[in-house]
Design a protein around this motif. Structure first.
Motif, mmCIF file in Angstrom:
data_model
loop_
_atom_site.group_PDB
_atom_site.id
_atom_site.type_symbol
_atom_site.label_atom_id
_atom_site.label_comp_id
_atom_site.label_asym_id
_atom_site.label_seq_id
_atom_site.Cartn_x
_atom_site.Cartn_y
_atom_site.Cartn_z
ATOM 1 N N ASP A 90 -0.769 6.256 4.301
ATOM 2 C CA ASP A 90 0.241 5.625 3.442
ATOM 3 C C ASP A 90 -0.396 4.800 2.323
ATOM 4 N N LEU A 91 -1.633 4.410 2.517
ATOM 5 C CA LEU A 91 -2.307 3.496 1.594
ATOM 6 C C LEU A 91 -3.552 4.101 0.951
ATOM 7 N N ALA A 92 -3.779 5.380 1.150
ATOM 8 C CA ALA A 92 -5.044 6.033 0.783
ATOM 9 C C ALA A 92 -5.464 5.779 -0.663
ATOM 10 N N ASP A 93 -4.545 5.940 -1.618
ATOM 11 C CA ASP A 93 -4.907 5.745 -3.027
ATOM 12 C C ASP A 93 -5.302 4.301 -3.315
ATOM 13 N N LEU A 94 -4.551 3.355 -2.763
ATOM 14 C CA LEU A 94 -4.866 1.940 -2.975
ATOM 15 C C LEU A 94 -6.194 1.564 -2.327
ATOM 16 N N ILE A 95 -6.460 2.099 -1.156
ATOM 17 C CA ILE A 95 -7.726 1.829 -0.465
ATOM 18 C C ILE A 95 -8.885 2.394 -1.273
ATOM 19 N N ALA A 96 -8.733 3.638 -1.726
ATOM 20 C CA ALA A 96 -9.803 4.302 -2.479
ATOM 21 C C ALA A 96 -10.132 3.575 -3.778
#
Length: 122
Positions: A90-96
């Protein structure tokens, strides 16, 4: 070697449970905070080796805190670990796009997992 940990989460109960668990596993929790302002102040005072940051701090963003920690304390680059009850997907883009070492689900939080992420990111 990672020894000194700061935990940032807006849930006081989680902070206490995480502190107890991580200390039993060999991490010294040198401070806790519930807001961005508290976390930045605490980081300047206790100088942790690693910071665990909840992605949602009430109305504040853990992603914003992560960015500010790394700006203010360059030695924390790849030493901030994002945590959440939400799934990583759910957070992959923000984490990356963040300067964090990575992400751990709160249900999988352990000293070994924290060390593994930081070692891989650093």
């Amino acid at each position: 070697m990672l020894r000194r940990c700061l935990i940032v989460d807006d849930n006081e109960r989680f902070l206490e449970i995480a502190r107890i668990s991580l200390e039993r596993q060999g991490l010294e929790v040198v401070g806790t905070a519930t807001t961005i302002a508290e976390a930045l102040l605490e980081a300047s005072v206790v100088r942790p080796d690693v910071v665990l940051v909840d992605v949602a701090l009430g109305t504040e963003s853990g992603f914003e805190l992560t960015r500010r920690l790394v700006e203010d304390f360059p030695e924390l680059r790849a030493r901030v670990v994002l945590i959440s009850t939400r799934g990583e997907e759910d957070l992959a883009d923000l984490i990356a796009s963040s300067p964090a070492a990575g992400f751990l689900s709160k249900s999988l939080l352990s000293a070994a997992a924290v060390r593994g992420l930081v070692d891989a990111g650093g």
